[in-house]
Scaffold this active site. Structure first.
Site, PDB file in Angstrom:
ATOM      1  N   GLU A   1       0.822  -1.233   0.121  1.00 10.01           N
ATOM      2  CA  GLU A   1       0.115  -0.035   0.004  1.00 10.01           C
ATOM      3  C   GLU A   1       0.941   1.225   0.066  1.00 10.01           C
ATOM      4  OE1 GLU A   1      -3.538   1.845   2.812  1.00 10.01           O
ATOM      5  OE2 GLU A   1      -2.213   0.353   3.794  1.00 10.01           O
TER       6      GLU A   1
ATOM      7  N   LYS B   1      -9.730   2.483  -2.139  1.00 13.66           N
ATOM      8  CA  LYS B   1      -9.945   1.856  -0.981  1.00 13.66           C
ATOM      9  C   LYS B   1     -11.401   2.273  -0.146  1.00 13.66           C
ATOM     10  CE  LYS B   1      -7.235   1.650   3.454  1.00 13.66           C
ATOM     11  NZ  LYS B   1      -6.057   2.095   4.317  1.00 13.66           N
TER      12      LYS B   1
ATOM     13  N   CYS C   1      -5.514  -2.963   2.833  1.00 19.00           N
ATOM     14  CA  CYS C   1      -5.418  -2.758   4.151  1.00 19.00           C
ATOM     15  C   CYS C   1      -6.436  -2.999   4.808  1.00 19.00           C
ATOM     16  CB  CYS C   1      -4.602  -1.512   4.436  1.00 19.00           C
ATOM     17  SG  CYS C   1      -3.518  -1.449   6.002  1.00 19.00           S
TER      18      CYS C   1
END
Length: 271
Positions: free
Chosen positions: A44, A111, A145
């Site tokens: 990331e 995300k 994540c």
């Protein structure tokens, strides 16, 4: 078409220095290419570290030097390369996972779950679309994540004609060392509950905020067993193989998907 070779790149990142991070990564990758792998996975925000300075560090999507670097690497190496980057587009900032093919085609996933404990939800916009890509006959669901903590977002959503949306879940991260146990556990849990491979790539080192990262990058099979699990706190490159026939045989032998609960996923912003 029955196998997919995936290379995990666990590395340290220099804080908010895209040019140096790209230079180091290019050096680290060496001559790695299509003879050895089909897919290279970077962590990331591999160009900057997990920065909340989105206004200063985000790159315009249409003029992103980091995206241009990814395209050059994919073309040179003849394989797909992926990782997330701070991007600005349409006046909004995103932690955007970029999936880049050798012919320059770009697919992106923004995300969904923004890490509020770091103020990410105040600095970046939330994605509103699940993205599945295909490579050598394998379908991969993209995630970043904190998404890993939310199983509904990542859950297989079967239809009458398709029992499995995807064959592998890909998650890139900057996941701090104090929470390494949840990271490892969740990677395995997502594999078990979705009867799929899971690819988890995290960074090592320490960022400018003093947060330490232990790596613990894993390639996990559909039973939750690690195919790649190297010593923590070390930078490394490792390649593992996903096997379609092994996945199909296990899904047929252990058809837990037949007893899964029906559900509807809302794309409204969580409260």
């Amino acid at each position: 078409m029955s196998e997919l070779r995936v290379t995990l790149v666990q590395c340290d990142l220099r804080w908010e220095d895209p040019a140096e991070n790209c230079r180091r990564l290019e050096e680290t990758l060496g001559e790695l290419g299509s003879e050895q792998t089909d897919l290279i996975v970077l962590p990331e925000m591999f160009a900057t570290g997990f920065t909340m300075n989105s206004r200063e560090m985000a790159e315009p999507m249409a003029e992103s030097r980091t995206l241009a670097w990814l395209q050059a690497q994919a073309r040179r190496r003849g394989c797909v390369i992926t990782g997330s980057v701070a991007i600005v587009e349409g006046g909004q900032y995103y932690n955007r996972l970029l999936w880049v093919t050798p012919d320059g085609e770009v697919t992106h996933y923004d995300k969904r779950h923004l890490f509020r404990m770091a103020g990410e939800h105040e600095r970046y916009g939330m994605g509103d679309e699940r993205v599945i890509v295909e490579l050598k006959g394998f379908r991969l669901l993209l995630s970043v994540c904190y998404d890993l903590r939310f199983p509904v977002w990542l859950r297989q959503q079967p239809t009458e004609s398709v029992h499995f949306e995807y064959d592998a879940l890909l998650c890139v991260a900057n996941w701090p060392a104090p929470r390494c146990h949840p990271w490892r556990t969740l990677l395995q849990a997502r594999a078990i509950e979705n009867l799929c491979y899971v690819i988890g790539v995290n960074r090592v080192g320490e960022d400018a905020k003093g947060l330490a990262y232990a790596g613990d990058s894993l390639l996990v099979d559909f039973k939750g067993e690690a195919l790649i699990d190297r010593p923590r706190d070390e930078a490394f490159i490792a390649t593992g193989t996903l096997c379609r026939e092994s996945l199909r045989e296990f899904r047929d032998k252990f058809p837990a998907w037949q007893d899964a609960d029906d559900f509807t996923l809302s794309l409204e912003a969580p409260r």
